[in-house]
Write a protein that holds these residues in place. Structure first.
Motif, PDB file in Angstrom:
ATOM      1  N   ASP A 177       0.808  -1.214   0.000  1.00  0.00           N
ATOM      2  CA  ASP A 177       0.000   0.000   0.000  1.00  0.00           C
ATOM      3  C   ASP A 177       0.844   1.268   0.000  1.00  0.00           C
ATOM      4  OD1 ASP A 177      -2.925  -1.038   0.481  1.00  0.00           O
ATOM      5  OD2 ASP A 177      -1.631  -2.206   1.799  1.00  0.00           O
ATOM      6  N   GLU A 178       2.078   1.152   0.479  1.00  0.00           N
ATOM      7  CA  GLU A 178       2.900   2.352   0.614  1.00  0.00           C
ATOM      8  C   GLU A 178       4.362   1.957   0.730  1.00  0.00           C
ATOM      9  OE1 GLU A 178       2.462   6.351   3.298  1.00  0.00           O
ATOM     10  OE2 GLU A 178       2.388   4.444   4.392  1.00  0.00           O
ATOM     11  N   ILE A 179       5.234   2.703   0.063  1.00  0.00           N
ATOM     12  CA  ILE A 179       6.679   2.515   0.180  1.00  0.00           C
ATOM     13  C   ILE A 179       7.279   3.819   0.688  1.00  0.00           C
ATOM     14  CG2 ILE A 179       8.832   1.980  -1.023  1.00  0.00           C
ATOM     15  CD1 ILE A 179       7.146   0.566  -3.173  1.00  0.00           C
ATOM     16  N   LEU A 180       8.034   3.721   1.777  1.00  0.00           N
ATOM     17  CA  LEU A 180       8.704   4.895   2.327  1.00  0.00           C
ATOM     18  C   LEU A 180      10.207   4.647   2.355  1.00  0.00           C
ATOM     19  CD1 LEU A 180       6.011   4.204   4.364  1.00  0.00           C
ATOM     20  CD2 LEU A 180       6.558   6.526   5.054  1.00  0.00           C
ATOM     21  N   LEU A 181      10.967   5.578   1.811  1.00  0.00           N
ATOM     22  CA  LEU A 181      12.421   5.547   1.938  1.00  0.00           C
ATOM     23  C   LEU A 181      12.811   6.621   2.938  1.00  0.00           C
ATOM     24  CD1 LEU A 181      15.245   4.556   0.985  1.00  0.00           C
ATOM     25  CD2 LEU A 181      15.221   6.476  -0.614  1.00  0.00           C
ATOM     26  N   VAL A 182      13.408   6.211   4.047  1.00  0.00           N
ATOM     27  CA  VAL A 182      13.844   7.158   5.070  1.00  0.00           C
ATOM     28  C   VAL A 182      15.351   7.319   4.957  1.00  0.00           C
ATOM     29  CG1 VAL A 182      13.903   7.712   7.521  1.00  0.00           C
ATOM     30  CG2 VAL A 182      11.962   6.433   6.584  1.00  0.00           C
ATOM     31  N   VAL A 183      15.788   8.546   4.732  1.00  0.00           N
ATOM     32  CA  VAL A 183      17.203   8.849   4.557  1.00  0.00           C
ATOM     33  C   VAL A 183      17.765   9.334   5.891  1.00  0.00           C
ATOM     34  CG1 VAL A 183      18.889  10.256   3.331  1.00  0.00           C
ATOM     35  CG2 VAL A 183      16.852   9.411   2.139  1.00  0.00           C
ATOM     36  N   ASP A 184      18.794   8.632   6.356  1.00  0.00           N
ATOM     37  CA  ASP A 184      19.358   8.901   7.677  1.00  0.00           C
ATOM     38  C   ASP A 184      20.484   9.927   7.593  1.00  0.00           C
ATOM     39  OD1 ASP A 184      19.962   8.752  10.383  1.00  0.00           O
ATOM     40  OD2 ASP A 184      21.172   6.928  10.169  1.00  0.00           O
ATOM     41  N   HIS A 185      20.131  11.217   7.694  1.00  0.00           N
ATOM     42  CA  HIS A 185      21.091  12.307   7.814  1.00  0.00           C
ATOM     43  C   HIS A 185      22.146  12.299   6.706  1.00  0.00           C
ATOM     44  CE1 HIS A 185      19.542  13.516  11.803  1.00  0.00           C
ATOM     45  NE2 HIS A 185      19.269  12.238  11.919  1.00  0.00           N
ATOM     46  N   CYS A 186      21.668  12.209   5.463  1.00  0.00           N
ATOM     47  CA  CYS A 186      22.554  12.285   4.298  1.00  0.00           C
ATOM     48  C   CYS A 186      21.853  13.130   3.243  1.00  0.00           C
ATOM     49  CB  CYS A 186      22.873  10.888   3.754  1.00  0.00           C
ATOM     50  SG  CYS A 186      23.987  10.892   2.319  1.00  0.00           S
ATOM     51  N   PRO A 187      22.054  14.453   3.257  1.00  0.00           N
ATOM     52  CA  PRO A 187      21.335  15.336   2.329  1.00  0.00           C
ATOM     53  C   PRO A 187      21.538  14.981   0.862  1.00  0.00           C
ATOM     54  CG  PRO A 187      22.406  16.614   4.064  1.00  0.00           C
ATOM     55  CD  PRO A 187      22.905  15.206   4.199  1.00  0.00           C
ATOM     56  N   GLU A 188      22.748  14.542   0.499  1.00  0.00           N
ATOM     57  CA  GLU A 188      23.010  14.209  -0.898  1.00  0.00           C
ATOM     58  C   GLU A 188      22.139  13.029  -1.347  1.00  0.00           C
ATOM     59  OE1 GLU A 188      26.448  16.103   1.093  1.00  0.00           O
ATOM     60  OE2 GLU A 188      25.310  14.252   1.493  1.00  0.00           O
ATOM     61  N   LEU A 189      22.023  12.023  -0.484  1.00  0.00           N
ATOM     62  CA  LEU A 189      21.180  10.877  -0.814  1.00  0.00           C
ATOM     63  C   LEU A 189      19.711  11.291  -0.877  1.00  0.00           C
ATOM     64  CD1 LEU A 189      20.665   7.884  -1.317  1.00  0.00           C
ATOM     65  CD2 LEU A 189      20.737   7.525   1.161  1.00  0.00           C
ATOM     66  N   TYR A 190      19.295  12.135   0.032  1.00  0.00           N
ATOM     67  CA  TYR A 190      17.902  12.594   0.030  1.00  0.00           C
ATOM     68  C   TYR A 190      17.576  13.291  -1.290  1.00  0.00           C
ATOM     69  CZ  TYR A 190      13.641  15.094   1.223  1.00  0.00           C
ATOM     70  OH  TYR A 190      12.355  15.574   1.214  1.00  0.00           O
ATOM     71  N   GLU A 191      18.451  14.160  -1.733  1.00  0.00           N
ATOM     72  CA  GLU A 191      18.196  14.896  -2.979  1.00  0.00           C
ATOM     73  C   GLU A 191      18.133  13.945  -4.173  1.00  0.00           C
ATOM     74  OE1 GLU A 191      21.158  17.908  -3.330  1.00  0.00           O
ATOM     75  OE2 GLU A 191      20.524  18.976  -1.510  1.00  0.00           O
ATOM     76  N   ARG A 192      19.049  12.984  -4.221  1.00  0.00           N
ATOM     77  CA  ARG A 192      19.046  12.055  -5.351  1.00  0.00           C
ATOM     78  C   ARG A 192      17.798  11.181  -5.317  1.00  0.00           C
ATOM     79  NH1 ARG A 192      24.119   8.320  -7.075  1.00  0.00           N
ATOM     80  NH2 ARG A 192      24.945  10.421  -7.475  1.00  0.00           N
ATOM     81  N   ALA A 193      17.428  10.693  -4.128  1.00  0.00           N
ATOM     82  CA  ALA A 193      16.257   9.828  -4.018  1.00  0.00           C
ATOM     83  C   ALA A 193      14.975  10.580  -4.363  1.00  0.00           C
ATOM     84  CB  ALA A 193      16.169   9.246  -2.611  1.00  0.00           C
ATOM     85  N   ALA A 194      14.860  11.816  -3.872  1.00  0.00           N
ATOM     86  CA  ALA A 194      13.651  12.599  -4.140  1.00  0.00           C
ATOM     87  C   ALA A 194      13.478  12.854  -5.629  1.00  0.00           C
ATOM     88  CB  ALA A 194      13.707  13.920  -3.381  1.00  0.00           C
ATOM     89  N   ALA A 195      14.603  12.979  -6.340  1.00  0.00           N
ATOM     90  CA  ALA A 195      14.543  13.260  -7.773  1.00  0.00           C
ATOM     91  C   ALA A 195      14.535  12.002  -8.627  1.00  0.00           C
ATOM     92  CB  ALA A 195      15.730  14.138  -8.175  1.00  0.00           C
ATOM     93  N   GLY A 196      15.117  10.911  -8.107  1.00  0.00           N
ATOM     94  CA  GLY A 196      15.367   9.766  -8.960  1.00  0.00           C
ATOM     95  C   GLY A 196      14.523   8.537  -8.731  1.00  0.00           C
ATOM     96  N   LEU A 197      13.684   8.518  -7.689  1.00  0.00           N
ATOM     97  CA  LEU A 197      12.850   7.353  -7.445  1.00  0.00           C
ATOM     98  C   LEU A 197      11.438   7.595  -7.963  1.00  0.00           C
ATOM     99  CD1 LEU A 197      13.962   6.243  -3.867  1.00  0.00           C
ATOM    100  CD2 LEU A 197      14.542   5.189  -6.053  1.00  0.00           C
ATOM    101  N   PRO A 198      10.711   6.512  -8.270  1.00  0.00           N
ATOM    102  CA  PRO A 198       9.352   6.678  -8.793  1.00  0.00           C
ATOM    103  C   PRO A 198       8.469   7.489  -7.844  1.00  0.00           C
ATOM    104  CG  PRO A 198      10.079   4.399  -8.982  1.00  0.00           C
ATOM    105  CD  PRO A 198      11.109   5.103  -8.157  1.00  0.00           C
ATOM    106  N   GLY A 199       7.479   8.157  -8.414  1.00  0.00           N
ATOM    107  CA  GLY A 199       6.648   9.070  -7.644  1.00  0.00           C
ATOM    108  C   GLY A 199       5.867   8.430  -6.528  1.00  0.00           C
TER     109      GLY A 199
END
Length: 330
Positions: A45-67
Protein backbone atom coordinates in the motif's frame (compact mmCIF):
# COMPACT_ATOMS: atom_id res chain seq x y z
CA UNK A 1 -0.47 7.91 -7.13
CA UNK A 2 0.49 6.57 -3.71
CA UNK A 3 -1.95 4.16 -2.11
CA UNK A 4 -2.07 5.42 1.47
CA UNK A 5 -5.47 4.30 2.71
CA UNK A 6 -5.79 2.88 6.23
CA UNK A 7 -8.60 0.41 6.79
CA UNK A 8 -9.21 -0.32 10.44
CA UNK A 9 -10.51 -3.77 11.17
CA UNK A 10 -10.11 -5.18 7.65
CA UNK A 11 -9.35 -8.87 7.41
CA UNK A 12 -6.25 -8.01 5.39
CA UNK A 13 -4.32 -5.13 6.98
CA UNK A 14 -2.77 -2.41 4.86
CA UNK A 15 1.02 -2.46 4.56
CA UNK A 16 3.58 0.33 4.67
CA UNK A 17 7.12 -0.80 3.83
CA UNK A 18 9.99 1.23 5.24
CA UNK A 19 13.45 1.14 3.67
CA UNK A 20 16.15 3.03 5.60
CA UNK A 21 19.29 4.27 3.84
CA UNK A 22 22.26 6.38 4.91
CA UNK A 23 24.81 6.58 2.10
CA UNK A 24 25.09 7.25 -1.63
CA UNK A 25 27.43 4.26 -1.83
CA UNK A 26 24.36 2.00 -1.83
CA UNK A 27 22.31 3.90 -4.39
CA UNK A 28 22.08 0.92 -6.75
CA UNK A 29 21.05 -1.29 -3.83
CA UNK A 30 18.36 1.19 -2.79
CA UNK A 31 16.93 1.25 -6.30
CA UNK A 32 16.93 -2.57 -6.41
CA UNK A 33 15.16 -2.77 -3.03
CA UNK A 34 12.45 -0.34 -4.16
CA UNK A 35 12.07 -2.13 -7.50
CA UNK A 36 11.52 -5.45 -5.71
CA UNK A 37 8.71 -3.85 -3.68
CA UNK A 38 7.06 -2.49 -6.81
CA UNK A 39 7.10 -6.00 -8.34
CA UNK A 40 5.16 -7.69 -5.54
CA UNK A 41 2.48 -10.13 -6.64
CA UNK A 42 0.28 -8.48 -4.04
CA UNK A 43 1.01 -4.73 -4.25
CA UNK A 44 2.05 -3.02 -1.02
CA UNK A 45 0.00 0.00 0.00
CA UNK A 46 2.90 2.35 0.61
CA UNK A 47 6.68 2.52 0.18
CA UNK A 48 8.70 4.89 2.33
CA UNK A 49 12.42 5.55 1.94
CA UNK A 50 13.84 7.16 5.07
CA UNK A 51 17.20 8.85 4.56
CA UNK A 52 19.36 8.90 7.68
CA UNK A 53 21.09 12.31 7.81
CA UNK A 54 22.55 12.29 4.30
CA UNK A 55 21.34 15.34 2.33
CA UNK A 56 23.01 14.21 -0.90
CA UNK A 57 21.18 10.88 -0.81
CA UNK A 58 17.90 12.59 0.03
CA UNK A 59 18.20 14.90 -2.98
CA UNK A 60 19.05 12.05 -5.35
CA UNK A 61 16.26 9.83 -4.02
CA UNK A 62 13.65 12.60 -4.14
CA UNK A 63 14.54 13.26 -7.77
CA UNK A 64 15.37 9.77 -8.96
CA UNK A 65 12.85 7.35 -7.45
CA UNK A 66 9.35 6.68 -8.79
CA UNK A 67 6.65 9.07 -7.64
CA UNK A 68 4.82 6.47 -5.55
CA UNK A 69 7.81 6.26 -3.19
CA UNK A 70 7.65 8.70 -0.27
CA UNK A 71 11.15 9.97 0.49
CA UNK A 72 11.61 11.26 4.04
CA UNK A 73 14.52 12.67 6.00
CA UNK A 74 15.03 11.10 9.42
CA UNK A 75 14.10 13.59 12.12
CA UNK A 76 15.47 11.54 15.02
CA UNK A 77 18.93 10.75 16.34
CA UNK A 78 21.34 9.54 13.67
CA UNK A 79 21.27 5.79 13.27
CA UNK A 80 19.06 2.98 12.02
CA UNK A 81 16.72 3.06 15.02
CA UNK A 82 15.96 6.75 14.55
CA UNK A 83 15.34 6.26 10.84
CA UNK A 84 12.97 3.37 11.52
CA UNK A 85 11.07 5.44 14.07
CA UNK A 86 10.69 8.21 11.48
CA UNK A 87 9.21 5.68 9.09
CA UNK A 88 6.81 4.28 11.68
CA UNK A 89 5.59 7.77 12.58
CA UNK A 90 4.92 8.65 8.94
CA UNK A 91 3.44 5.30 7.85
CA UNK A 92 -0.27 5.10 7.09
CA UNK A 93 -0.63 1.33 6.97
CA UNK A 94 -1.87 -0.85 9.78
CA UNK A 95 1.29 -2.94 9.44
CA UNK A 96 4.78 -1.51 9.07
CA UNK A 97 7.31 -3.76 7.37
CA UNK A 98 11.06 -3.17 7.16
CA UNK A 99 13.37 -4.10 4.30
CA UNK A 100 17.09 -3.34 4.39
CA UNK A 101 18.42 -0.99 1.74
CA UNK A 102 20.75 -3.73 0.46
CA UNK A 103 18.06 -6.43 0.30
CA UNK A 104 15.48 -7.39 -2.33
CA UNK A 105 12.14 -9.01 -1.57
CA UNK A 106 10.84 -12.11 -3.34
CA UNK A 107 7.71 -11.42 -5.43
CA UNK A 108 5.39 -13.10 -2.90
CA UNK A 109 7.07 -11.55 0.16
CA UNK A 110 4.21 -9.18 0.99
CA UNK A 111 1.55 -11.82 0.45
CA UNK A 112 3.35 -14.26 2.74
CA UNK A 113 3.82 -11.69 5.49
CA UNK A 114 0.23 -10.50 5.23
CA UNK A 115 -1.14 -14.02 5.58
CA UNK A 116 0.29 -14.23 9.09
CA UNK A 117 -1.88 -11.36 10.27
CA UNK A 118 -5.05 -13.39 9.80
CA UNK A 119 -4.57 -14.36 13.44
CA UNK A 120 -5.38 -11.32 15.65
CA UNK A 121 -2.90 -12.57 18.26
CA UNK A 122 -0.01 -12.04 15.82
CA UNK A 123 1.76 -8.77 16.63
CA UNK A 124 4.51 -9.20 14.07
CA UNK A 125 5.71 -11.41 11.23
CA UNK A 126 9.30 -11.84 10.12
CA UNK A 127 10.79 -13.85 7.31
CA UNK A 128 13.80 -15.62 5.86
CA UNK A 129 16.89 -13.63 4.92
CA UNK A 130 19.04 -15.40 2.33
CA UNK A 131 22.64 -14.26 1.88
CA UNK A 132 23.83 -13.16 -1.54
CA UNK A 133 27.60 -13.47 -1.34
CA UNK A 134 28.90 -11.15 -4.03
CA UNK A 135 32.33 -12.76 -3.94
CA UNK A 136 31.14 -16.28 -3.13
CA UNK A 137 30.51 -17.87 0.24
CA UNK A 138 33.80 -18.46 2.10
CA UNK A 139 34.44 -22.15 2.68
CA UNK A 140 35.27 -21.44 6.31
CA UNK A 141 32.05 -19.53 7.13
CA UNK A 142 29.66 -21.72 9.20
CA UNK A 143 25.96 -21.31 8.29
CA UNK A 144 25.16 -21.21 12.01
CA UNK A 145 26.84 -17.79 12.01
CA UNK A 146 25.02 -16.25 9.06
CA UNK A 147 23.56 -13.80 11.59
CA UNK A 148 26.98 -12.15 11.43
CA UNK A 149 26.05 -10.86 7.96
CA UNK A 150 22.45 -10.06 8.90
CA UNK A 151 20.94 -13.25 7.48
CA UNK A 152 18.95 -16.22 8.70
CA UNK A 153 21.16 -18.90 10.18
CA UNK A 154 21.06 -22.66 10.59
CA UNK A 155 19.12 -23.35 13.77
CA UNK A 156 16.11 -21.15 13.03
CA UNK A 157 12.76 -22.90 12.45
CA UNK A 158 12.28 -24.33 8.98
CA UNK A 159 8.51 -23.92 9.16
CA UNK A 160 6.26 -21.12 10.48
CA UNK A 161 6.72 -20.84 14.24
CA UNK A 162 6.68 -18.29 17.07
CA UNK A 163 10.08 -16.75 17.81
CA UNK A 164 11.50 -14.28 20.31
CA UNK A 165 12.70 -11.75 17.76
CA UNK A 166 13.17 -11.13 14.06
CA UNK A 167 16.13 -10.31 11.83
CA UNK A 168 16.01 -6.63 10.99
CA UNK A 169 16.41 -7.03 7.21
CA UNK A 170 13.00 -8.70 6.97
CA UNK A 171 10.41 -7.98 9.65
CA UNK A 172 7.01 -6.41 10.15
CA UNK A 173 4.78 -5.36 13.04
CA UNK A 174 1.32 -4.03 13.62
CA UNK A 175 1.99 -0.32 13.70
CA UNK A 176 -0.10 0.17 16.83
CA UNK A 177 2.09 -2.33 18.70
CA UNK A 178 5.29 -0.47 17.80
CA UNK A 179 3.82 2.88 18.77
CA UNK A 180 2.43 1.55 22.05
CA UNK A 181 5.81 0.05 22.91
CA UNK A 182 7.57 3.36 22.24
CA UNK A 183 9.39 2.45 19.04
CA UNK A 184 13.03 1.46 18.59
CA UNK A 185 15.53 2.64 21.19
CA UNK A 186 17.86 5.16 19.59
CA UNK A 187 20.66 4.32 22.05
CA UNK A 188 20.85 0.85 20.52
CA UNK A 189 21.61 -0.40 17.04
CA UNK A 190 23.71 0.41 14.03
CA UNK A 191 24.97 3.90 13.32
CA UNK A 192 26.57 4.14 9.88
CA UNK A 193 28.99 1.24 9.49
CA UNK A 194 29.39 0.52 13.22
CA UNK A 195 28.31 -3.14 13.51
CA UNK A 196 26.26 -2.91 16.70
CA UNK A 197 22.72 -4.23 16.98
CA UNK A 198 20.15 -5.44 19.46
CA UNK A 199 17.44 -2.87 18.79
CA UNK A 200 15.13 -5.37 17.05
CA UNK A 201 15.49 -7.89 19.89
CA UNK A 202 14.87 -5.24 22.53
CA UNK A 203 11.71 -3.99 20.79
CA UNK A 204 10.38 -7.54 20.38
CA UNK A 205 10.99 -8.19 24.08
CA UNK A 206 9.13 -4.99 24.98
CA UNK A 207 6.17 -5.90 22.79
CA UNK A 208 6.01 -9.37 24.37
CA UNK A 209 6.25 -7.93 27.88
CA UNK A 210 3.42 -5.48 27.22
CA UNK A 211 1.15 -8.11 25.63
CA UNK A 212 1.95 -11.59 27.04
CA UNK A 213 -0.40 -13.24 24.55
CA UNK A 214 1.17 -11.57 21.52
CA UNK A 215 2.75 -13.83 18.92
CA UNK A 216 5.83 -12.93 16.88
CA UNK A 217 5.62 -15.30 13.94
CA UNK A 218 8.56 -16.42 11.83
CA UNK A 219 7.42 -17.24 8.29
CA UNK A 220 10.35 -18.61 6.26
CA UNK A 221 8.23 -18.47 3.10
CA UNK A 222 8.42 -14.67 3.22
CA UNK A 223 11.96 -14.39 1.91
CA UNK A 224 14.38 -11.66 0.93
CA UNK A 225 17.89 -11.73 -0.53
CA UNK A 226 20.48 -9.73 1.41
CA UNK A 227 23.65 -8.59 -0.33
CA UNK A 228 26.87 -9.57 1.45
CA UNK A 229 29.85 -7.64 0.03
CA UNK A 230 33.35 -9.03 0.00
CA UNK A 231 34.40 -6.93 2.98
CA UNK A 232 31.97 -8.90 5.15
CA UNK A 233 33.38 -12.21 4.01
CA UNK A 234 36.67 -11.54 5.79
CA UNK A 235 37.88 -12.99 9.10
CA UNK A 236 38.41 -9.49 10.51
CA UNK A 237 34.76 -8.53 9.96
CA UNK A 238 33.59 -11.88 11.35
CA UNK A 239 35.50 -11.38 14.60
CA UNK A 240 34.51 -7.71 14.95
CA UNK A 241 30.83 -8.43 14.31
CA UNK A 242 30.76 -11.31 16.83
CA UNK A 243 32.42 -9.12 19.46
CA UNK A 244 29.98 -6.28 18.74
CA UNK A 245 27.07 -8.71 19.07
CA UNK A 246 28.31 -9.66 22.52
CA UNK A 247 28.45 -5.98 23.50
CA UNK A 248 24.92 -5.50 22.15
CA UNK A 249 23.58 -8.52 24.05
CA UNK A 250 25.05 -7.16 27.26
CA UNK A 251 23.23 -3.89 26.74
CA UNK A 252 19.91 -5.58 25.91
CA UNK A 253 20.25 -7.88 28.94
CA UNK A 254 20.78 -4.85 31.18
CA UNK A 255 17.58 -3.30 29.84
CA UNK A 256 15.24 -6.30 29.61
CA UNK A 257 16.79 -8.81 32.03
CA UNK A 258 19.17 -11.61 31.12
CA UNK A 259 16.56 -14.37 31.35
CA UNK A 260 14.47 -13.00 28.49
CA UNK A 261 17.30 -11.31 26.60
CA UNK A 262 19.47 -14.44 26.44
CA UNK A 263 16.85 -17.22 26.17
CA UNK A 264 17.36 -17.77 22.44
CA UNK A 265 21.14 -17.51 22.80
CA UNK A 266 21.19 -20.23 25.44
CA UNK A 267 19.15 -22.53 23.20
CA UNK A 268 21.45 -21.72 20.28
CA UNK A 269 24.55 -22.60 22.31
CA UNK A 270 22.96 -25.82 23.56
CA UNK A 271 21.69 -27.00 20.19
CA UNK A 272 22.84 -25.32 16.97
CA UNK A 273 26.48 -24.80 17.93
CA UNK A 274 27.13 -28.35 19.23
CA UNK A 275 25.58 -29.79 16.06
CA UNK A 276 27.84 -27.54 14.01
CA UNK A 277 30.91 -28.78 15.88
CA UNK A 278 29.81 -32.39 15.41
CA UNK A 279 29.25 -31.89 11.69
CA UNK A 280 32.61 -30.21 11.25
CA UNK A 281 34.44 -33.07 12.97
CA UNK A 282 33.08 -35.70 10.61
CA UNK A 283 35.76 -37.13 8.30
CA UNK A 284 35.77 -35.61 4.84
CA UNK A 285 33.83 -32.47 5.73
CA UNK A 286 34.71 -29.64 3.36
CA UNK A 287 36.77 -26.97 5.07
CA UNK A 288 36.53 -28.85 8.37
CA UNK A 289 39.51 -27.34 10.23
CA UNK A 290 38.78 -23.81 9.01
CA UNK A 291 35.09 -24.06 9.87
CA UNK A 292 36.00 -25.44 13.29
CA UNK A 293 38.35 -22.49 13.85
CA UNK A 294 35.61 -20.05 12.81
CA UNK A 295 33.14 -21.66 15.21
CA UNK A 296 35.62 -21.31 18.07
CA UNK A 297 36.43 -17.73 17.07
CA UNK A 298 32.77 -16.78 16.75
CA UNK A 299 31.70 -18.19 20.10
CA UNK A 300 34.79 -16.84 21.86
CA UNK A 301 34.52 -13.31 20.42
CA UNK A 302 30.81 -13.09 21.20
CA UNK A 303 31.28 -14.26 24.78
CA UNK A 304 34.22 -11.86 25.19
CA UNK A 305 32.11 -8.97 23.94
CA UNK A 306 29.34 -9.86 26.35
CA UNK A 307 31.70 -10.09 29.31
CA UNK A 308 33.37 -6.78 28.46
CA UNK A 309 29.97 -5.17 27.91
CA UNK A 310 28.61 -6.38 31.24
CA UNK A 311 31.76 -5.27 33.04
CA UNK A 312 31.55 -1.82 31.47
CA UNK A 313 27.89 -1.44 32.41
CA UNK A 314 28.60 -2.56 35.97
CA UNK A 315 31.49 -0.13 36.27
CA UNK A 316 29.26 2.66 34.98
CA UNK A 317 26.58 1.79 37.52
CA UNK A 318 29.15 1.91 40.34
CA UNK A 319 30.38 5.32 39.18
CA UNK A 320 26.83 6.65 39.04
CA UNK A 321 26.16 5.35 42.55
CA UNK A 322 29.19 7.29 43.72
CA UNK A 323 27.99 10.43 41.95
CA UNK A 324 30.81 10.24 39.39
CA UNK A 325 30.45 10.59 35.59
CA UNK A 326 29.53 7.16 34.24
CA UNK A 327 31.32 7.61 30.92
CA UNK A 328 30.30 5.81 27.74
CA UNK A 329 29.29 2.18 27.92
CA UNK A 330 31.22 -0.07 25.55
Amino acid sequence: MTRTREIVGSSSPTFSVVVCAYTLDRWDDVRAAVASLRRQSRPVDEILLVVDHCPELYERAAAGLPGEVRVLASHERRGLSGARNTGVAAARGEVVAFLDDDATADPDWHARLAAGYGDPAVAGVGGLVRPWWTTGRPAWFPPEFDWVVGCSYRGLPEHPAPVRNFIGANMSFRRAEVLSAGGFRTDLGRVGRTPLGGEETELCLRIAARSPGAVLLYEPGAAVRHRVPGARAQHTYFRARCYAEGLSKARVASLRGSRAALASERAYLRSAVPRAFARTLRPGTDGGPRVLAALCTGVGATVAGYVVGRAGLLAGAVRRARGEPAGDAP
